[in-house]
Motif scaffolding. Structure first.
Motif, short mmCIF file in Angstrom:
data_model
loop_
_atom_site.label_atom_id
_atom_site.label_comp_id
_atom_site.label_asym_id
_atom_site.label_seq_id
_atom_site.Cartn_x
_atom_site.Cartn_y
_atom_site.Cartn_z
N ARG A 139 21.34 -2.22 9.15
CA ARG A 139 19.76 -1.52 9.29
C ARG A 139 19.83 -0.77 10.78
O ARG A 139 19.36 -0.88 11.82
N ALA A 142 16.72 0.69 12.88
CA ALA A 142 16.08 -0.19 13.65
C ALA A 142 16.63 -0.24 14.94
O ALA A 142 16.08 -0.28 16.09
N VAL A 241 5.21 -4.45 10.80
CA VAL A 241 5.75 -3.51 10.08
C VAL A 241 7.08 -4.00 9.64
O VAL A 241 7.54 -3.94 8.37
N ALA A 242 7.85 -4.74 10.63
CA ALA A 242 9.01 -5.37 10.24
C ALA A 242 9.13 -6.30 8.96
O ALA A 242 10.12 -6.30 8.39
N ARG A 243 7.93 -6.82 8.73
CA ARG A 243 7.96 -7.79 7.60
C ARG A 243 7.16 -7.32 6.25
O ARG A 243 6.96 -7.76 5.40
N TRP A 244 6.96 -5.92 6.43
CA TRP A 244 6.58 -5.20 5.06
C TRP A 244 7.52 -5.48 4.18
O TRP A 244 8.86 -4.97 4.07
N PRO A 247 10.84 -1.29 1.72
CA PRO A 247 11.60 -0.71 2.65
C PRO A 247 11.28 0.89 2.92
O PRO A 247 11.22 1.28 3.92
N GLN A 250 8.41 1.09 5.50
CA GLN A 250 9.07 0.70 6.70
C GLN A 250 9.69 1.93 7.29
O GLN A 250 9.48 2.66 8.27
N GLN A 251 10.31 2.79 6.33
CA GLN A 251 11.01 4.14 6.71
C GLN A 251 9.95 5.14 6.94
O GLN A 251 10.26 6.03 7.89
N TRP A 253 7.13 4.56 8.01
CA TRP A 253 6.30 4.17 9.21
C TRP A 253 7.27 4.90 10.55
O TRP A 253 6.71 5.26 11.38
N LEU A 254 8.53 4.43 10.14
CA LEU A 254 9.48 4.88 11.34
C LEU A 254 9.70 6.40 11.61
O LEU A 254 9.46 6.94 12.77
#
Length: 276
Positions: A139, A142, A241-244, A247, A250-251, A253-254
């Protein structure tokens, strides 16, 4: 650990920024190999890293002696960027020292520059991710974000804010007005950057400037913006967000965070304000 798999100084520096404290041997290796780091963003990050109290004093002194002249060259190569000259002006001063007349003239010159940070956050993250991916970090996106936060180099604005706060009547009334205008202008450039932390740091400089200038309209405006920013601080932790589980979410969001964190989080806060 990324450090063990990395061989080049820039990759090991990014690994250190992402992972935190280094052991004594690692500190010494990095300090001895800083001449191999060429990326301007990483040079500033290394400078801030080696100013840290957790490092061995001898290693810190060795590293900073190598980095200072390189940052001076960097400032000359990017004449419209505030970040490096502001850091060089203030980094050896005490946070409790008032701003001097001589420093005020240089602050006014810096305040006239057009950009605080020239490198977009997206590009900074892509380079950090590339380096971490090259040594097999799981990852890497992150870990790269953790490294990029360390690359923002906010020591200059922090010291400026602290020192302006204790200057008081150490300057004449005319000089305090000049300092207020410099604080506002520098803060405005910092607040134009995309991250929440930069935006808030810039707004607080602007608030100090407005207070020094005794301009209530500007003060009201910037105080409201600071309040809005403080509301944003808890958005990401609350959403976890890290627990969504998906993937791609999450991507996304980032990606939005890297593009413009302030605007991204503001979209979540705006409905709350509308309901007040």
């Amino acid at each position: 650990m990324a450090w063990a798999r990395a061989k080049k100084a820039d990759t090991r520096l990014v690994a250190a920024l992402a992972e935190g404290a280094l052991e004594e041997e690692q500190q010494r290796w990095l300090a001895a190999n800083l001449r191999d780091v060429t990326d301007p963003v990483l040079l500033r990050a290394a400078f801030e890293y080696f100013r840290g109290d957790a490092l061995l004093p001898g290693v810190r002194a060795e590293a900073l002696a190598v980095l200072r002249p390189r940052l001076q060259q960097l400032a000359g190569a990017a004449p419209q960027e505030m970040q490096t000259p502001l850091l060089l002006l203030l980094e050896q001063s005490s946070p409790d020292a008032p701003v001097t007349t001589g420093e005020l003239q240089e602050l006014e010159r810096i305040a006239s520059l057009s950009d605080y940070r020239a490198t977009p956050l997206v590009r900074m993250h892509a380079e950090a991710e590339r380096l971490l991916q090259s040594v097999g970090v799981a990852r890497p996106e992150a870990s790269a974000f953790s490294a990029v936060v360390s690359e923002l180099a906010l020591t200059g604005p922090y010291l400026l804010s602290k020192r302006a706060g204790v200057t008081g009547d150490k300057l004449s009334a005319a000089e305090r007005e000049r300092l207020g205008r410099a604080l506002w202008a520098i803060g405005e450039r910092v607040a134009e950057e995309s991250t929440l932390v930069e935006h808030l740091v810039g707004l607080r400089l602007m608030k100090q400037g407005a207070e020094m200038l005794k301009e209530p309209e500007r003060l009201t405006q910037v105080t409201a913006a600071i309040h809005e920013g403080q509301q944003m601080i808890g958005v990401a932790p609350a959403l976890q967000v890290a627990r969504w589980p998906i993937p791609s979410l999450q991507q996304a969001w980032l990606a939005a965070t890297l593009e413009n964190e302030w605007a991204h989080l503001r979209a979540f806060v705006a409905p709350l304000n509308h309901g007040e």
